[in-house]
Motif scaffolding. Structure first.
Motif, PDB file in Angstrom:
ATOM      1  N   GLY A 169       0.814  -1.207   0.000  1.00 40.17           N
ATOM      2  CA  GLY A 169       0.000   0.000   0.000  1.00 40.17           C
ATOM      3  C   GLY A 169       0.846   1.254   0.000  1.00 40.17           C
ATOM      4  N   VAL A 170       1.917   1.264   0.794  1.00 40.50           N
ATOM      5  CA  VAL A 170       2.804   2.419   0.857  1.00 40.50           C
ATOM      6  C   VAL A 170       3.506   2.627  -0.477  1.00 40.50           C
ATOM      7  CG1 VAL A 170       4.871   3.365   1.944  1.00 40.50           C
ATOM      8  CG2 VAL A 170       3.135   2.219   3.350  1.00 40.50           C
ATOM      9  N   VAL A 171       4.054   1.534  -1.025  1.00 40.06           N
ATOM     10  CA  VAL A 171       4.752   1.626  -2.308  1.00 40.06           C
ATOM     11  C   VAL A 171       3.783   2.038  -3.410  1.00 40.06           C
ATOM     12  CG1 VAL A 171       6.000   0.310  -4.060  1.00 40.06           C
ATOM     13  CG2 VAL A 171       6.517  -0.046  -1.642  1.00 40.06           C
ATOM     14  N   GLY A 172       2.560   1.518  -3.355  1.00 38.01           N
ATOM     15  CA  GLY A 172       1.565   1.885  -4.353  1.00 38.01           C
ATOM     16  C   GLY A 172       1.212   3.357  -4.303  1.00 38.01           C
ATOM     17  N   ALA A 173       1.226   3.947  -3.097  1.00 43.36           N
ATOM     18  CA  ALA A 173       0.909   5.366  -2.960  1.00 43.36           C
ATOM     19  C   ALA A 173       2.070   6.251  -3.393  1.00 43.36           C
ATOM     20  CB  ALA A 173       0.525   5.672  -1.511  1.00 43.36           C
ATOM     21  N   LEU A 174       3.288   5.858  -3.025  1.00 46.67           N
ATOM     22  CA  LEU A 174       4.459   6.687  -3.311  1.00 46.67           C
ATOM     23  C   LEU A 174       5.055   6.419  -4.688  1.00 46.67           C
ATOM     24  CD1 LEU A 174       6.329   6.589   0.132  1.00 46.67           C
ATOM     25  CD2 LEU A 174       4.695   8.286  -0.705  1.00 46.67           C
ATOM     26  N   ALA A 209      -1.030  13.323   0.671  1.00 44.08           N
ATOM     27  CA  ALA A 209      -2.318  13.205  -0.017  1.00 44.08           C
ATOM     28  C   ALA A 209      -2.498  11.811  -0.614  1.00 44.08           C
ATOM     29  CB  ALA A 209      -2.422  14.265  -1.105  1.00 44.08           C
ATOM     30  N   ALA A 210      -1.409  11.240  -1.144  1.00 41.51           N
ATOM     31  CA  ALA A 210      -1.501   9.899  -1.725  1.00 41.51           C
ATOM     32  C   ALA A 210      -1.762   8.845  -0.659  1.00 41.51           C
ATOM     33  CB  ALA A 210      -0.206   9.579  -2.479  1.00 41.51           C
ATOM     34  N   LEU A 211      -1.195   9.022   0.523  1.00 39.02           N
ATOM     35  CA  LEU A 211      -1.352   8.039   1.592  1.00 39.02           C
ATOM     36  C   LEU A 211      -2.691   8.155   2.310  1.00 39.02           C
ATOM     37  CD1 LEU A 211       2.217   8.252   3.160  1.00 39.02           C
ATOM     38  CD2 LEU A 211       1.231   6.225   2.099  1.00 39.02           C
ATOM     39  N   HIS A 212      -3.132   9.391   2.573  1.00 37.57           N
ATOM     40  CA  HIS A 212      -4.296   9.577   3.438  1.00 37.57           C
ATOM     41  C   HIS A 212      -5.330  10.557   2.892  1.00 37.57           C
ATOM     42  CE1 HIS A 212      -2.614   7.099   6.587  1.00 37.57           C
ATOM     43  NE2 HIS A 212      -1.502   7.801   6.599  1.00 37.57           N
ATOM     44  N   GLY A 213      -5.292  10.848   1.613  1.00 36.56           N
ATOM     45  CA  GLY A 213      -6.322  11.665   0.992  1.00 36.56           C
ATOM     46  C   GLY A 213      -6.379  13.088   1.534  1.00 36.56           C
ATOM     47  N   PRO A 214      -7.581  13.703   1.518  1.00 39.13           N
ATOM     48  CA  PRO A 214      -7.717  15.095   1.966  1.00 39.13           C
ATOM     49  C   PRO A 214      -7.270  15.325   3.411  1.00 39.13           C
ATOM     50  CG  PRO A 214      -9.673  14.405   0.781  1.00 39.13           C
ATOM     51  CD  PRO A 214      -8.846  13.170   0.981  1.00 39.13           C
ATOM     52  N   THR A 215      -7.496  14.342   4.273  1.00 37.28           N
ATOM     53  CA  THR A 215      -7.063  14.498   5.668  1.00 37.28           C
ATOM     54  C   THR A 215      -5.548  14.577   5.756  1.00 37.28           C
ATOM     55  OG1 THR A 215      -8.987  13.234   6.396  1.00 37.28           O
ATOM     56  CG2 THR A 215      -7.220  13.543   7.992  1.00 37.28           C
ATOM     57  N   ARG A 230     -13.202  29.576  -4.636  1.00 38.54           N
ATOM     58  CA  ARG A 230     -12.899  28.250  -4.078  1.00 38.54           C
ATOM     59  C   ARG A 230     -12.484  27.276  -5.180  1.00 38.54           C
ATOM     60  NH1 ARG A 230     -17.095  24.533  -0.513  1.00 38.54           N
ATOM     61  NH2 ARG A 230     -15.645  22.819  -0.071  1.00 38.54           N
ATOM     62  N   GLU A 231     -13.274  27.204  -6.251  1.00 39.86           N
ATOM     63  CA  GLU A 231     -12.953  26.293  -7.340  1.00 39.86           C
ATOM     64  C   GLU A 231     -11.735  26.764  -8.118  1.00 39.86           C
ATOM     65  OE1 GLU A 231     -14.103  23.315  -8.095  1.00 39.86           O
ATOM     66  OE2 GLU A 231     -15.308  23.424  -6.281  1.00 39.86           O
ATOM     67  N   ALA A 232     -11.639  28.079  -8.323  1.00 44.13           N
ATOM     68  CA  ALA A 232     -10.513  28.613  -9.105  1.00 44.13           C
ATOM     69  C   ALA A 232      -9.186  28.351  -8.405  1.00 44.13           C
ATOM     70  CB  ALA A 232     -10.707  30.116  -9.344  1.00 44.13           C
ATOM     71  N   VAL A 233      -9.121  28.661  -7.112  1.00 43.42           N
ATOM     72  CA  VAL A 233      -7.877  28.438  -6.364  1.00 43.42           C
ATOM     73  C   VAL A 233      -7.606  26.946  -6.241  1.00 43.42           C
ATOM     74  CG1 VAL A 233      -6.715  28.792  -4.147  1.00 43.42           C
ATOM     75  CG2 VAL A 233      -8.110  30.620  -5.127  1.00 43.42           C
ATOM     76  N   GLY A 234      -8.665  26.164  -6.061  1.00 42.57           N
ATOM     77  CA  GLY A 234      -8.494  24.717  -5.978  1.00 42.57           C
ATOM     78  C   GLY A 234      -7.931  24.132  -7.258  1.00 42.57           C
ATOM     79  N   LEU A 235      -8.411  24.610  -8.413  1.00 40.45           N
ATOM     80  CA  LEU A 235      -7.890  24.121  -9.688  1.00 40.45           C
ATOM     81  C   LEU A 235      -6.412  24.465  -9.848  1.00 40.45           C
ATOM     82  CD1 LEU A 235     -10.856  24.952 -12.096  1.00 40.45           C
ATOM     83  CD2 LEU A 235      -9.968  22.683 -11.552  1.00 40.45           C
ATOM     84  N   LEU A 236      -6.041  25.677  -9.474  1.00 39.79           N
ATOM     85  CA  LEU A 236      -4.621  26.052  -9.531  1.00 39.79           C
ATOM     86  C   LEU A 236      -3.795  25.141  -8.633  1.00 39.79           C
ATOM     87  CD1 LEU A 236      -4.610  29.968  -9.430  1.00 39.79           C
ATOM     88  CD2 LEU A 236      -3.772  28.513 -11.276  1.00 39.79           C
ATOM     89  N   GLY A 237      -4.309  24.892  -7.428  1.00 38.74           N
ATOM     90  CA  GLY A 237      -3.571  24.070  -6.482  1.00 38.74           C
ATOM     91  C   GLY A 237      -3.368  22.650  -6.949  1.00 38.74           C
ATOM     92  N   ARG A 238      -4.363  22.104  -7.651  1.00 40.83           N
ATOM     93  CA  ARG A 238      -4.242  20.723  -8.108  1.00 40.83           C
ATOM     94  C   ARG A 238      -3.156  20.559  -9.169  1.00 40.83           C
ATOM     95  NH1 ARG A 238      -9.808  20.622  -6.940  1.00 40.83           N
ATOM     96  NH2 ARG A 238     -10.519  21.201  -9.035  1.00 40.83           N
ATOM     97  N   ALA A 239      -2.784  21.630  -9.828  1.00 39.67           N
ATOM     98  CA  ALA A 239      -1.701  21.552 -10.812  1.00 39.67           C
ATOM     99  C   ALA A 239      -0.327  21.570 -10.157  1.00 39.67           C
ATOM    100  CB  ALA A 239      -1.807  22.712 -11.805  1.00 39.67           C
ATOM    101  N   ALA A 240      -0.277  21.978  -8.888  1.00 39.93           N
ATOM    102  CA  ALA A 240       1.019  22.197  -8.241  1.00 39.93           C
ATOM    103  C   ALA A 240       1.786  20.904  -8.011  1.00 39.93           C
ATOM    104  CB  ALA A 240       0.808  22.922  -6.902  1.00 39.93           C
ATOM    105  N   LEU A 241       1.119  19.858  -7.520  1.00 38.88           N
ATOM    106  CA  LEU A 241       1.842  18.666  -7.095  1.00 38.88           C
ATOM    107  C   LEU A 241       2.467  17.888  -8.249  1.00 38.88           C
ATOM    108  CD1 LEU A 241      -0.370  17.439  -4.133  1.00 38.88           C
ATOM    109  CD2 LEU A 241       1.684  18.866  -4.102  1.00 38.88           C
ATOM    110  N   PRO A 242       1.721  17.549  -9.320  1.00 37.17           N
ATOM    111  CA  PRO A 242       2.390  16.828 -10.407  1.00 37.17           C
ATOM    112  C   PRO A 242       3.504  17.634 -11.059  1.00 37.17           C
ATOM    113  CG  PRO A 242       0.150  17.456 -11.026  1.00 37.17           C
ATOM    114  CD  PRO A 242       0.267  17.698  -9.567  1.00 37.17           C
TER     115      PRO A 242
END
Length: 304
Positions: free
Chosen positions: A3-8, A114-120, A189-201
């Motif tokens: 599970g850990v390897v699958g997330a990371l 985020a990959a290991l424990h989602g939004p929390t 909320r949606e606009a900033v969220g969309l920008l944020g989702r591009a940050a990690l990849p």
């Protein structure tokens, strides 16, 4: 462990993709430095702002999380200064070892949580960033100052840059919006969220671009000292404190994740600008990022 390897695993694949793209002819030019600037000054602050403004921060054990992460960081920072003479490093090399031992790659940390424990997990990671980024920056600036590499006007410039740090400002703004009850109103909320989702990849790809494989040839005391502290001693200390404090599994995992992260790629720029050993810093960034692909899953498996 699977599970850990699958997330990371996907995160490390994006880092390797960046390493491949960074060595190729396309896109070329100054694309990668400009992309890194976009991520650092806009996309990643947007992600932190969106997460902290809407998160249930009261559900995060902030005081115990701070004690585990900041307590371990301060102890090891003081220990490095106490061992400075025994390490036999010149001043520029010591400042790079200090950065290599205490700085952390924020992109990998938030993406991993985020990959290991989602939004929390992302919420706890955002709180960890808010706690750690100001402290680690102050410690590193003080180290450059105490080592005498900043020069006459370097202190003021460094402190001014710290006050303008986009990650710190985004964390403060997100916490203020959260505590005020405003959150992110309307379309923001949606606009900033969309920008944020591009940050990690994009941030993970940028980590790979910054790697310098040729720097791995360096094998002096500074490399071994920083890698040992960053990938073994600091995670062990943070995990011990987290268990003693009784942190919940998600907060414990995120604290351990941030402790075991490879050092930040931005440390190379600081080493070059503030009088550190830039070649040593490149070796630490590259080596730790590659070694962390093995050590991070092992630490998280041990915690579980």
């Amino acid at each position: 462990m699977e599970g850990v390897v699958g997330a990371l695993g996907p995160l490390f694949l994006l880092i390797l993709l960046g390493a491949i793209l960074g060595r190729g002819p396309w896109p070329g030019g100054d694309f990668w430095p400009r992309l890194e600037g976009l991520i650092y000054y806009l996309l990643f602050p947007a992600m932190l702002l969106a997460t902290l403004a809407e998160a249930d921060i009261q559900a995060v054990p902030v005081a115990r999380l701070a004690l585990a992460l900041l307590g371990a960081m301060l102890v090891l920072g003081a220990g490095l200064w106490a061992l400075r003479r025994r390490l036999g490093l010149d001043t520029p090399a010591f400042t790079s070892v200090f950065q290599g031992a205490l700085r952390f790659n924020t992109y990998v940390g938030v993406a991993g949580a985020a990959a290991l424990h989602g939004p929390t997990g992302a919420t706890v990671a955002a709180v960890a960033v808010a706690l750690m980024v100001p402290v680690v920056n102050v410690l590193c600036v003080l180290t450059f100052l105490a080592a005498g590499t900043l020069g006459a006007g370097g202190v003021g410039k460094s402190l001014a840059a710290l006050a303008r740090n986009p990650l710190i400002l985004a964390c403060l703004a997100g916490i203020a919006l959260n505590l005020s009850g405003l959150g992110l109103p309307g379309w923001s909320r949606e606009a900033v969220g969309l920008l944020g989702r591009a940050a990690l990849p994009l941030g993970l790809v940028a980590v790979g671009v910054a790697l310098r494989p040729q720097a791995l040839l360096r094998r002096d005391a500074g490399v071994w000292a920083a890698n040992l502290i960053k990938l073994a001693v600091l995670p062990a200390l943070v995990l011990s404190i987290a268990l003693l404090l009784g942190l919940d599994p998600i907060s414990r995992d995120v604290a351990l994740l941030f402790a075991a992260l490879p050092t930040a790629t931005s440390a190379y720029i600081l080493a070059r600008q503030l009088g550190g050993d830039a070649e040593l810093m490149a070796a630490l960034i590259t080596g730790q990022t590659l070694f962390a692909m093995l050590s991070l899953p092992l630490w998280l498996r041990l915690a579980a």
